[in-house]
Design an enzyme around this catalytic site. Sequence first.
Site, PDB file in Angstrom:
ATOM      1  N   HIS A  45      -0.418   2.882  -7.657  1.00  0.00           N
ATOM      2  CA  HIS A  45      -0.219   1.472  -8.037  1.00  0.00           C
ATOM      3  C   HIS A  45      -1.536   0.684  -8.156  1.00  0.00           C
ATOM      4  O   HIS A  45      -1.558  -0.535  -7.938  1.00  0.00           O
ATOM      5  CB  HIS A  45       0.741   0.793  -7.044  1.00  0.00           C
ATOM      6  CG  HIS A  45       0.248   0.749  -5.622  1.00  0.00           C
ATOM      7  ND1 HIS A  45       1.072   0.925  -4.544  1.00  0.00           N
ATOM      8  CD2 HIS A  45      -0.992   0.540  -5.094  1.00  0.00           C
ATOM      9  CE1 HIS A  45       0.363   0.824  -3.426  1.00  0.00           C
ATOM     10  NE2 HIS A  45      -0.894   0.579  -3.741  1.00  0.00           N
ATOM     11  N   HIS A  56       0.101  -5.810   0.194  1.00  0.00           N
ATOM     12  CA  HIS A  56      -1.340  -5.818   0.465  1.00  0.00           C
ATOM     13  C   HIS A  56      -1.844  -7.203   0.841  1.00  0.00           C
ATOM     14  O   HIS A  56      -3.002  -7.526   0.625  1.00  0.00           O
ATOM     15  CB  HIS A  56      -2.113  -5.341  -0.758  1.00  0.00           C
ATOM     16  CG  HIS A  56      -1.808  -3.949  -1.217  1.00  0.00           C
ATOM     17  ND1 HIS A  56      -0.621  -3.594  -1.810  1.00  0.00           N
ATOM     18  CD2 HIS A  56      -2.550  -2.815  -1.182  1.00  0.00           C
ATOM     19  CE1 HIS A  56      -0.642  -2.311  -2.132  1.00  0.00           C
ATOM     20  NE2 HIS A  56      -1.803  -1.816  -1.760  1.00  0.00           N
ATOM     21  N   HIS A  68      -7.073   8.152  -1.112  1.00  0.00           N
ATOM     22  CA  HIS A  68      -8.111   7.168  -1.434  1.00  0.00           C
ATOM     23  C   HIS A  68      -8.512   6.394  -0.180  1.00  0.00           C
ATOM     24  O   HIS A  68      -7.745   6.287   0.776  1.00  0.00           O
ATOM     25  CB  HIS A  68      -7.717   6.204  -2.565  1.00  0.00           C
ATOM     26  CG  HIS A  68      -6.517   5.317  -2.372  1.00  0.00           C
ATOM     27  ND1 HIS A  68      -5.262   5.785  -2.037  1.00  0.00           N
ATOM     28  CD2 HIS A  68      -6.360   3.969  -2.517  1.00  0.00           C
ATOM     29  CE1 HIS A  68      -4.405   4.775  -2.003  1.00  0.00           C
ATOM     30  NE2 HIS A  68      -5.048   3.662  -2.263  1.00  0.00           N
ATOM     31  N   GLU A  80      -0.625   5.430   2.125  1.00  0.00           N
ATOM     32  CA  GLU A  80       0.441   4.916   1.239  1.00  0.00           C
ATOM     33  C   GLU A  80       1.453   6.005   0.904  1.00  0.00           C
ATOM     34  O   GLU A  80       2.533   5.715   0.376  1.00  0.00           O
ATOM     35  CB  GLU A  80      -0.179   4.333  -0.043  1.00  0.00           C
ATOM     36  CG  GLU A  80      -0.923   3.045   0.243  1.00  0.00           C
ATOM     37  CD  GLU A  80      -1.596   2.416  -0.970  1.00  0.00           C
ATOM     38  OE1 GLU A  80      -1.974   1.241  -0.886  1.00  0.00           O
ATOM     39  OE2 GLU A  80      -1.760   3.109  -2.003  1.00  0.00           O
TER      40      GLU A  80
HETATM   41  C1  DHB Z   1      -7.074   0.519  -5.384  1.00  0.00           C
HETATM   42  C2  DHB Z   1      -6.044   1.320  -4.867  1.00  0.00           C
HETATM   43  C3  DHB Z   1      -4.950   0.735  -4.212  1.00  0.00           C
HETATM   44  O1  DHB Z   1      -3.925   1.454  -3.662  1.00  0.00           O
HETATM   45  C4  DHB Z   1      -4.883  -0.644  -4.082  1.00  0.00           C
HETATM   46  O2  DHB Z   1      -3.785  -1.163  -3.484  1.00  0.00           O
HETATM   47  C5  DHB Z   1      -5.898  -1.441  -4.561  1.00  0.00           C
HETATM   48  C6  DHB Z   1      -6.997  -0.872  -5.211  1.00  0.00           C
HETATM   49  C7  DHB Z   1      -8.243   1.113  -6.097  1.00  0.00           C
HETATM   50  O3  DHB Z   1      -8.373   2.348  -6.183  1.00  0.00           O
HETATM   51  O4  DHB Z   1      -9.054   0.335  -6.642  1.00  0.00           O
HETATM   52 FE    FE Z   2      -2.575   0.148  -2.492  1.00  0.00          FE
END
Ligand code: DHB
Ligand code: FE
Length: 286
Positions: free
Chosen positions: A12, A59, A192, A239
């Site tokens: 997302h 978030h 991530h 997540e």
């Molecule tokens: C990014 C990834 C995310 O899950 C998010 O909520 C906000 C930013 C990113 O990779 O930039």
């Molecule tokens: Fe996110």
Amino acid sequence: MAQIIGGVGTTHVPSIGKAIAENKQNDPYWKPFFKGFDYVHYWLARTKPDVAVVFYNDHGLNFFLDKLPTFAVGAANEYRSEDEGWGIPVSRPVPGDAALSWHLINALVADEFDVTTCQEMLIDHAVTIPMALMWPGPTWPVRIVPIEINTVQHPLPTLARCFKLGRSIGRALESYERNLRVVVVGTGGLSHQLDGARAGFINKEFDELCLNKIVAEPEALARYSIHEWVKQSGSQGVEFLNWMAMRGALTGRVSELNRNYHIPISNTAAATVVYDNQRNVERKAA
Ligand code: DHB
Ligand code: FE
């Protein structure tokens, strides 16, 4: 009776919203990601769900660190979004289905999940970006029930707990008297990490393990601790809790219909999957 037709898992990342607004789907950077949705569009056009139950993490738009429910269920007939500061257009509102929400909330509480109920709830990019990806047209042909899972402020719920939450939702959907076709969605991930010493961390091997195990052996993933998950998948890789809940809600015979995995989109290992959920047919004794 409601029927769970299958599940969709999708990243997302907010900058996807900017790419959509600027029509960059075929740019070399974006194409390998957006191509992963061709099958999703084909499958949704064929299966025509009426409702999407969306497991996601907020978030900081609707909930902040001062009050952050572990699990919250939307019970509204419309969900609005607002500017989150990512520099992307604010999404149009998404229709809800309050009657179905209350059915799910009753079932969850009966199953001893003490959820927060939200008759007003702003949805952030973790809902609106997947909606825009799954249904790229000018209107959205589904109503949603958004279900928030805390992946932001520790302690987080365990993978096992989120899987069980999904199971409870799956059973509740199957006992719902209205004739609805339901798709279950899990958003976010895969690996991530957005900040700290390991910012930019991605773990392709672990992501592949997750994508391989979640279909036939989700219980193996449910055994990981949150700390081990952060180590393997990054601080935002948690997540995946949303994916575990999505998988839990698929109570029939589950198979992978499509998978796309692409590194990176922004800081994230992007994954898009479609799972089929075949109803278990009880065989009558001859
Ligand atoms: C990014 C990834 C995310 O899950 C998010 O909520 C906000 C930013 C990113 O990779 O930039
Ligand atoms: Fe996110």
